[in-house]
Design a protein around this motif. Structure first.
Motif, short mmCIF file in Angstrom:
data_model
loop_
_atom_site.label_atom_id
_atom_site.label_comp_id
_atom_site.label_asym_id
_atom_site.label_seq_id
_atom_site.Cartn_x
_atom_site.Cartn_y
_atom_site.Cartn_z
N VAL A 143 37.46 -16.55 -1.74
CA VAL A 143 38.33 -16.43 -0.57
C VAL A 143 37.49 -16.67 0.69
N ILE A 144 37.92 -17.63 1.51
CA ILE A 144 37.25 -17.85 2.80
C ILE A 144 37.69 -16.72 3.73
N LEU A 145 36.74 -16.03 4.32
CA LEU A 145 37.07 -14.93 5.22
C LEU A 145 36.33 -15.09 6.54
N ILE B 233 36.64 -8.31 3.13
CA ILE B 233 35.50 -8.58 2.23
C ILE B 233 35.44 -7.49 1.15
N GLU B 234 35.55 -6.25 1.58
CA GLU B 234 35.46 -5.14 0.62
C GLU B 234 36.59 -5.20 -0.40
N GLN B 235 37.80 -5.51 0.07
CA GLN B 235 38.93 -5.58 -0.86
C GLN B 235 38.72 -6.72 -1.87
N CYS B 236 38.29 -7.87 -1.37
CA CYS B 236 38.07 -9.00 -2.28
C CYS B 236 37.02 -8.66 -3.32
N LEU B 237 35.93 -8.06 -2.86
CA LEU B 237 34.86 -7.73 -3.80
C LEU B 237 35.35 -6.74 -4.87
N SER B 238 36.21 -5.83 -4.45
CA SER B 238 36.72 -4.85 -5.42
C SER B 238 37.64 -5.53 -6.45
N MET B 239 38.16 -6.70 -6.10
CA MET B 239 39.05 -7.44 -7.01
C MET B 239 38.32 -8.59 -7.71
N LYS B 240 37.00 -8.59 -7.58
CA LYS B 240 36.17 -9.64 -8.21
C LYS B 240 36.46 -11.04 -7.66
N LYS C 78 24.21 -12.63 14.03
CA LYS C 78 23.69 -11.40 13.43
C LYS C 78 24.74 -10.28 13.50
N GLU C 79 25.41 -10.18 14.63
CA GLU C 79 26.43 -9.14 14.80
C GLU C 79 27.58 -9.36 13.81
N GLN C 80 28.02 -10.61 13.70
CA GLN C 80 29.12 -10.91 12.77
C GLN C 80 28.72 -10.55 11.34
N LEU C 81 27.51 -10.95 10.95
CA LEU C 81 27.09 -10.71 9.57
C LEU C 81 26.76 -9.25 9.31
N ASN C 82 26.22 -8.60 10.32
CA ASN C 82 25.89 -7.19 10.15
C ASN C 82 27.16 -6.38 9.88
N THR C 83 28.20 -6.63 10.68
CA THR C 83 29.46 -5.90 10.46
C THR C 83 30.07 -6.29 9.12
N ALA C 84 29.93 -7.54 8.76
CA ALA C 84 30.52 -8.00 7.50
C ALA C 84 29.82 -7.40 6.28
N LEU C 85 28.51 -7.23 6.37
CA LEU C 85 27.75 -6.99 5.14
C LEU C 85 26.96 -5.69 5.07
N LYS D 77 24.89 -5.31 -5.65
CA LYS D 77 25.67 -6.06 -6.64
C LYS D 77 26.87 -6.76 -5.99
N SER D 78 27.34 -6.25 -4.88
CA SER D 78 28.41 -6.92 -4.14
C SER D 78 27.84 -8.05 -3.30
N LEU D 79 26.73 -7.78 -2.64
CA LEU D 79 26.14 -8.80 -1.76
C LEU D 79 25.81 -10.07 -2.53
N LYS D 80 25.40 -9.90 -3.76
CA LYS D 80 25.00 -11.11 -4.50
C LYS D 80 26.19 -12.00 -4.87
N GLU D 81 27.40 -11.45 -4.74
CA GLU D 81 28.61 -12.25 -5.01
C GLU D 81 29.09 -13.02 -3.77
N CYS D 82 28.48 -12.76 -2.62
CA CYS D 82 28.96 -13.36 -1.37
C CYS D 82 28.29 -14.71 -1.12
N MET D 83 29.00 -15.53 -0.38
CA MET D 83 28.46 -16.79 0.11
C MET D 83 28.65 -16.75 1.62
N ILE D 84 27.74 -17.38 2.35
CA ILE D 84 27.86 -17.41 3.82
C ILE D 84 28.14 -18.86 4.23
#
Ligand code: PGA
Length: 251
Positions: free
Chosen positions: A91-93, A113-120, A144-151, A157-164
């Motif tokens: 999902v593009i977020l 992001i959190e909801q998507c990760l919880s749904m794999k 940095k601010e955008q990514l800090n709030t996002a991540l 184990k969740s972070l490794k599923e993300c793409m930037i």
């Protein structure tokens, strides 16, 4: 090793038959040659059912957005649960169009992001500065601010599923691209930032987006920290998109 990725963000374009034909063409191309490059398309929600019915082996499906709740009274919204039913894996977020035109805040994007990760579902998290922010030399701070709030604070184990996806707003749909050096500089910065919050900074893919097309992709994809592209306009026809896949594979 980091994955090579080409992802097409169709935005609000293509009819359903046009979208189905485009995916058929890409799938046909990929079926003829084994590639390392992962190919993802993000059609409108309305196209997902028909494209999922193609049972593609190579082309992966992404949504362009989703709601931060699993279900409920949210007229007109799409749940991550329903996206799962439609064979969606990504999902593009936080795309700049969602931020600017639909008022999505960093905090809302974090909730999604959190909801998507919880749904794999794997988030493709967009970040990028406006022209004004770049002129004021604030681009690193903004990203940095955008990514800090996002991540920040997500489990490893969740972070490794993300793409930037780094998409400078001034380069989206404008025909103006970040120079390969500007892209590399920001991608290296993002990778260092990822290193400050997790151990997966060398494996998380960072895509470049913003007027990426066959004529400029080679120089961008050859940069050390650019793992691929999030492609808008040039993802809408099979010739350009397949050429971009080919260039990503070569670089
Ligand atoms: P563009 O769009 O390639 O048309 O600039 C990229 C994007 O918005 O993801």
């Amino acid at each position: 090793m980091r994955e090579k990725i080409i992802a097409g963000n169709w935005k609000m374009n293509l009819s359903i038959p046009e979208g189905v034909k485009l995916v058929e063409d890409i799938e046909h191309y990929l079926a003829k040659r084994p590639l390392q490059t992962k190919v993802i398309v993000a059609p409108s929600f309305t196209h997902l059912y028909s494209i999922n019915q193609l049972n593609c082996l190579h082309v992966k499906l992404s949504a362009q957005n989703c709601h931060e709740s699993k279900k409920g009274a949210f007229t007109g919204e799409i749940s991550p649960l329903i996206l799962q039913d439609l064979g969606v894996q990504y999902v593009i977020l936080g795309h700049s169009e969602r931020r600017e035109l639909f008022g999505e805040s960093d905090a809302l994007i974090r909730a999604k992001i959190e909801q998507c990760l919880s749904m794999k579902l794997k988030p493709i998290i967009c970040c990028g500065e406006s022209l004004e922010e770049r002129r004021k030399n604030k681009h690193f701070e903004v990203v940095k601010e955008q990514l800090n709030t996002a991540l920040y604070g997500l489990q490893e184990k969740s972070l490794k599923e993300c793409m930037i996806a780094y998409e400078p707003v001034w380069a989206i749909g404008t025909g103006e691209t970040a120079s390969p050096e500007q892209a590399q500089e920001m991608h290296a910065y993002i990778r260092r930032f990822l290193g400050s919050i997790c151990h997966y900074n060398e494996t998380i893919s960072i895509l470049y987006g913003g007027s990426c097309k066959p004529s400029n992709a080679q120089a961008i994809f050859s940069q050390k920290d650019v793992d691929g592209g999030l492609i808008g306009g040039a993802s809408l026809n099979s010739e350009d998109f397949i050429e971009l896949i080919h260039l990503r594979e070569l670089m």
